[in-house]
Enzyme design. Structure first.
Site, mmCIF file in Angstrom:
data_model
loop_
_atom_site.group_PDB
_atom_site.id
_atom_site.type_symbol
_atom_site.label_atom_id
_atom_site.label_comp_id
_atom_site.label_asym_id
_atom_site.label_seq_id
_atom_site.Cartn_x
_atom_site.Cartn_y
_atom_site.Cartn_z
ATOM 1 N N GLU A 72 0.833 -1.216 0.000
ATOM 2 C CA GLU A 72 0.000 0.000 0.000
ATOM 3 C C GLU A 72 0.862 1.259 0.000
ATOM 4 O O GLU A 72 0.455 2.291 -0.516
ATOM 5 C CB GLU A 72 -0.941 0.013 1.216
ATOM 6 C CG GLU A 72 -2.153 -0.875 1.030
ATOM 7 C CD GLU A 72 -3.270 -0.616 2.050
ATOM 8 O OE1 GLU A 72 -3.008 -0.016 3.099
ATOM 9 O OE2 GLU A 72 -4.398 -1.052 1.785
ATOM 10 N N HIS A 83 10.144 -26.622 0.558
ATOM 11 C CA HIS A 83 9.533 -27.768 -0.121
ATOM 12 C C HIS A 83 8.395 -27.323 -1.030
ATOM 13 O O HIS A 83 7.553 -28.132 -1.406
ATOM 14 C CB HIS A 83 9.041 -28.770 0.932
ATOM 15 C CG HIS A 83 10.149 -29.217 1.828
ATOM 16 N ND1 HIS A 83 10.898 -30.342 1.594
ATOM 17 C CD2 HIS A 83 10.667 -28.648 2.952
ATOM 18 C CE1 HIS A 83 11.821 -30.467 2.538
ATOM 19 N NE2 HIS A 83 11.704 -29.448 3.368
ATOM 20 N N LYS A 130 -13.849 0.316 -2.840
ATOM 21 C CA LYS A 130 -14.727 0.577 -1.678
ATOM 22 C C LYS A 130 -16.016 1.243 -2.157
ATOM 23 O O LYS A 130 -17.120 0.843 -1.758
ATOM 24 C CB LYS A 130 -14.029 1.529 -0.693
ATOM 25 C CG LYS A 130 -13.008 0.899 0.207
ATOM 26 C CD LYS A 130 -12.577 1.908 1.290
ATOM 27 C CE LYS A 130 -11.460 1.350 2.140
ATOM 28 N NZ LYS A 130 -10.959 2.321 3.132
HETATM 29 O O1 PA5 Z 1 -3.628 0.977 6.074
HETATM 30 C C1 PA5 Z 1 -4.746 1.409 5.904
HETATM 31 O O2 PA5 Z 1 -5.015 2.628 5.936
HETATM 32 C C2 PA5 Z 1 -5.909 0.465 5.652
HETATM 33 O O3 PA5 Z 1 -5.490 -0.850 5.636
HETATM 34 C C3 PA5 Z 1 -6.952 0.617 6.742
HETATM 35 O O4 PA5 Z 1 -6.384 0.311 7.978
HETATM 36 C C4 PA5 Z 1 -8.140 -0.306 6.471
HETATM 37 O O5 PA5 Z 1 -8.684 -0.008 5.218
HETATM 38 C C5 PA5 Z 1 -9.206 -0.130 7.535
HETATM 39 O O6 PA5 Z 1 -9.652 1.198 7.582
HETATM 40 P P1 PA5 Z 1 -10.468 1.715 8.823
HETATM 41 O O7 PA5 Z 1 -9.552 1.724 10.005
HETATM 42 O O8 PA5 Z 1 -10.921 3.096 8.469
HETATM 43 O O9 PA5 Z 1 -11.621 0.773 9.017
#
Ligand code: PA5
Length: 476
Positions: A295, A324, A438
């Site tokens: 990310e 393996h 989303k």
């Molecule tokens: O790293 C990030 O920002 C994402 O992985 C969020 O943690 C994830 O989408 C969850 O978001 P939220 O905490 O708003 O539910």
């Protein structure tokens, strides 16, 4: 007193070891030092400011204080702790639990130093339903920690709506606060509204700390402290590593050198970064690393707005298991990977292998050896085999796995990610590409109103369906 430090070992990326075609020459290493050294003061500031303030977490005493206050309140009557969250609101919790509590923690009451821990980071109804069957008769001694900065994440919101209804039906609305801790934004967001409305106990996802950098905040610390993990040591380890990753000397800065090596290889078509712990306990940290790396570094644009389409692909593997399964590919497939091996000096447990039966003397070499010795021999053997095939590897060496070394590891890879993002010249701290999926989910699930000023969610849903419904011409 400070505990032992983890170490970073990088000799096996050098041209002297894996040859000039794939290895880094002395001159290239000097160039990497020249290129990366100016970034050290930049990253030192960056991780304390703006949208990347994770560097403040290890030194903030208020976080541990608020976590401990709620642990004191909830732990005595809690037999089961259920975390509802996803991505950055779950992966760190899972990694800490698997690294620092025994494998049989949930199964063996004698080994537990707190409630059983269950982390739900998916919405598979069969999986969640099976857990609901287990937990429903145990609700009286169960606490739910719902973690969501936004409160809008469909997976977490749907889980929590189910749990909230179930708890309210069973115990009454006014008792929800006895069974739920909400970890969310200090002021804004849907979960904050729900928590205020229901009078829930809350913990804070700090402003300016993205989900994937939040494990050392209340996000990761509450479930850790509830299950007996020493969060002071975790934070002390991270603070220790904070000092090391801000060292202005490139050759003494493990995050700067790690990132420089990773991006050197990315730029030379080794675009896959494999993390392979030789430790089952640390395997979930490879999952945590995958999110952090993917990310943060997978980006369409450079900082100046030019098109980039960059980002190494993080892959997880487990030593010795994947010897393996994957090592055939790793040695004889394309030389397009850099390997990060995790090695543990002291597993904290010795298991002696007995002598083999007389009919199997060929197994004598194992007799009286310790199982950890075998695992570490396999790590060295794989490292040697990878080097023989001119594949670059680095190692993170743990003297042992405890809260102090794990805290160091977390901060090392968070800072490595910051350096790697700076070297790639991308915004390390956003994740814009996650948004479309989303929003499309919201549309398909029937959200009312406008997706954009000129497009309703209903119209958006129709467009998605037209593009994704199975075309019978292609179904066989
Ligand atoms: O790293 C990030 O920002 C994402 O992985 C969020 O943690 C994830 O989408 C969850 O978001 P939220 O905490 O708003 O539910």
């Amino acid at each position: 007193m400070a505990g032992k430090q983890i170490q970073f070992y990088y000799k096996n990326v050098l041209a002297d070891v894996i040859g000039p075609e794939h290895g880094i020459t002395a001159q290239q290493l000097d160039e990497l030092a020249k290129q990366t050294t100016p970034l050290i003061p930049k990253i030192k500031d960056e991780i304390l400011t703006g949208n990347s303030r994770y560097g403040l977490l290890p030194g903030d005493p208020q976080i541990a204080k608020s976590v401990k206050a709620l642990v004191k309140h909830f732990k005595p009557k809690c037999e089961n702790l259920v975390v509802l969250g996803i991505g950055g609101s779950a992966l760190g919790n899972i990694a800490l639990q698997n690294a620092l509590n025994p494998f049989t923690y949930n199964l063996d009451n004698n080994k537990r130093k707190g409630p059983r821990l269950f982390v739900f980071d998916n919405i598979d109804p069969a999986h969640f339903g099976s857990f609901m069957d287990f937990i429903t008769p145990r609700l009286g001694k169960t606490v739910f920690n719902v973690i969501s900065k936004s409160g809008q994440t469909a997976e977490t919101a749907s889980q929590f709506m189910i749990v909230q209804k179930m708890l309210e039906t069973r115990f009454g609305k006014e008792k929800l606060k006895d069974r739920v801790v909400a970890t969310t934004d200090l002021e804004k967001g849907t979960l904050r509204k729900i928590a205020t409305d229901a009078g829930l106990h809350t913990l804070v996802v700090p402003d300016g700390v993205g989900g994937r950098f939040s494990v050392l905040s209340a996000v990761g610390l509450f479930s850790a402290a509830m299950t007996g993990i020493n969060i002071d040591q975790l934070l002390a380890g991270a603070a220790d590593m904070h000092t090391r990753v801000t060292n202005p000397d490139f050759f003494k800065n493990p995050a700067a050198i790690n990132a420089a090596i990773q991006i050197h290889y990315y730029n030379r078509n080794k675009r896959i970064s494999v993390m392979m712990p030789y430790s089952s306990a640390l395997y979930s940290f490879a999952d945590w690393y995958r999110q952090l790396w993917a990310e943060s570094l997978g980006k369409k644009y450079f900082l100046d707005g030019g098109e980039a389409y960059v980002g190494p692909t993080p892959v997880k593997a487990l030593g010795a298991t994947d010897q393996h399964s994957q090592v055939q590919l790793y040695r004889e497939g394309p030389n397009d990977k850099i390997f990060t091996l995790l090695e543990i000096q002291d597993f904290g447990r010795k298991i002696r292998i007995p002598a083999p039966p007389k009919c199997a003397r060929e197994l004598n070499y194992l007799a009286k050896k310790d199982m950890g010795e075998l695992l570490n021999a396999e790590k060295k053997a794989t490292e040697f085999a990878l080097c023989e095939s001119n594949r670059p590897c680095v190692t993170v060496l743990f003297p042992k796995i405890d809260a102090y070394t794990v805290g160091q590891f977390i901060f090392l890879f968070e800072a490595t990610t910051s350096f790697a993002g700076a070297l790639l010249d991308v915004n390390t701290y956003d994740q814009p590409a996650v948004e479309l999926g989303k929003q499309a989910t919201f549309a398909l699930m029937g959200k009312a109103g406008q997706y954009t000023p000129d497009r309703s969610y209903a119209d958006f849903a129709a467009e998605i369906r037209a593009k994704t419904e199975f075309d019978a011409n292609f179904v066989i």
